[in-house]
Design a protein around this motif. Sequence first.
Motif, PDB file in Angstrom:
ATOM      1  N   UNK A 228       0.826  -1.204   0.000  1.00 43.42           N
ATOM      2  CA  UNK A 228       0.000   0.000   0.000  1.00 43.42           C
ATOM      3  C   UNK A 228       0.866   1.263   0.000  1.00 43.42           C
ATOM      4  N   UNK A 229       1.896   1.259   0.851  1.00 44.75           N
ATOM      5  CA  UNK A 229       2.790   2.417   0.923  1.00 44.75           C
ATOM      6  C   UNK A 229       3.496   2.646  -0.399  1.00 44.75           C
ATOM      7  N   UNK A 230       3.911   1.572  -1.053  1.00 46.36           N
ATOM      8  CA  UNK A 230       4.573   1.691  -2.355  1.00 46.36           C
ATOM      9  C   UNK A 230       3.629   2.320  -3.376  1.00 46.36           C
ATOM     10  N   UNK A 231       2.381   1.842  -3.425  1.00 48.53           N
ATOM     11  CA  UNK A 231       1.422   2.374  -4.390  1.00 48.53           C
ATOM     12  C   UNK A 231       1.103   3.840  -4.108  1.00 48.53           C
ATOM     13  N   UNK A 232       0.999   4.187  -2.816  1.00 45.96           N
ATOM     14  CA  UNK A 232       0.647   5.559  -2.447  1.00 45.96           C
ATOM     15  C   UNK A 232       1.828   6.516  -2.586  1.00 45.96           C
ATOM     16  N   UNK A 235       4.060   5.339  -6.372  1.00 45.87           N
ATOM     17  CA  UNK A 235       3.256   5.348  -7.594  1.00 45.87           C
ATOM     18  C   UNK A 235       2.222   6.469  -7.613  1.00 45.87           C
ATOM     19  N   UNK A 236       2.048   7.153  -6.461  1.00 43.68           N
ATOM     20  CA  UNK A 236       1.096   8.266  -6.359  1.00 43.68           C
ATOM     21  C   UNK A 236      -0.320   7.832  -6.732  1.00 43.68           C
ATOM     22  N   UNK A 237      -0.694   6.632  -6.300  1.00 44.92           N
ATOM     23  CA  UNK A 237      -2.024   6.111  -6.591  1.00 44.92           C
ATOM     24  C   UNK A 237      -2.962   6.319  -5.410  1.00 44.92           C
ATOM     25  N   UNK A 238      -4.255   6.353  -5.705  1.00 47.41           N
ATOM     26  CA  UNK A 238      -5.287   6.395  -4.677  1.00 47.41           C
ATOM     27  C   UNK A 238      -5.536   4.959  -4.221  1.00 47.41           C
ATOM     28  N   UNK A 239      -5.178   4.663  -2.962  1.00 47.54           N
ATOM     29  CA  UNK A 239      -5.289   3.283  -2.447  1.00 47.54           C
ATOM     30  C   UNK A 239      -6.519   3.121  -1.561  1.00 47.54           C
ATOM     31  N   UNK A 240      -7.444   4.085  -1.610  1.00 46.79           N
ATOM     32  CA  UNK A 240      -8.622   4.017  -0.738  1.00 46.79           C
ATOM     33  C   UNK A 240      -9.477   2.792  -1.016  1.00 46.79           C
ATOM     34  N   UNK A 241      -9.421   2.255  -2.235  1.00 46.29           N
ATOM     35  CA  UNK A 241     -10.212   1.065  -2.552  1.00 46.29           C
ATOM     36  C   UNK A 241      -9.753  -0.150  -1.764  1.00 46.29           C
ATOM     37  N   UNK A 242      -8.521  -0.114  -1.229  1.00 42.69           N
ATOM     38  CA  UNK A 242      -7.989  -1.240  -0.481  1.00 42.69           C
ATOM     39  C   UNK A 242      -8.110  -1.056   1.032  1.00 42.69           C
ATOM     40  N   UNK A 243      -8.670   0.062   1.474  1.00 42.75           N
ATOM     41  CA  UNK A 243      -8.728   0.361   2.911  1.00 42.75           C
ATOM     42  C   UNK A 243     -10.120   0.053   3.475  1.00 42.75           C
TER      43      UNK A 243
END
Length: 243
Positions: A228-232, A235-243
């Motif tokens: 998650x930290x890597x993606x956020x 990669x500057x991605x929105x990881x809210x779908x995984x939370x």
Amino acid sequence: MLMSNAKSSCTNEEITAWLRGLLTIAWADGNYDEDEQKMIANLTQDELNSVSFEGNFEPIAPEELADVLGKSTANGENFLRTAVMVALADGTYSLSEDEVIYKFCTALGHKVEAIEALRHTIEDSKCDAQGPSSQIVFDVNATPIGTPLSSRLPQPHHKNVLQPVKDWLDAWEVHDPRVAHFVCKMIPPQCPFERDVVLFGRKIVHIPAMCKINPLYEQLVGMRFRALCYLADECKEDVSIYC
């Protein structure tokens, strides 16, 4: 679709082989019911196209995986870490999964102490078992009525044996958004709650919370957190779908 612009340390060919290897382990027991097929299609969506066991998916052979990832490489060892993660994600480490992982380990040219520790744990469990079993180490799927919880937990010497596994999984580093997405989908965002299975008004099975049973649950959660930290962060991605 993936929105990341992060530079991957792996080629498309390597990631395809990597994810095929993880799927090969996930279904090592040969059971491909409808629910499992739907879950695999979801796990691989965007990262490896949509996979159907009736169509285009083929398990990868150890030699083919080694040809792509190379022998004695860092990518090979990181693949093995995610392979063990997939095997442990449902709370069990089966003989069929162990066989596939051991063949991958040999083909990739790695002799991993942690995997040897898991194999020793299986051997110890076989010696303690009343009869043959295909799922031995962390079976959280069923606890018969009257079975003390303490008898389902690894004994003290198992905890010592599993320490190399914990240290090894904690050393995993993620360098590819597609692998990171797979890990976030494979590991649930929170510990599955314990529950009773009731049939005809009578409790048939008690299923404990996975975090109480699986001694490696913290390592799996740690791998998910790093993904998650890597993606956020990277990669500057929105990881809210995984939370």
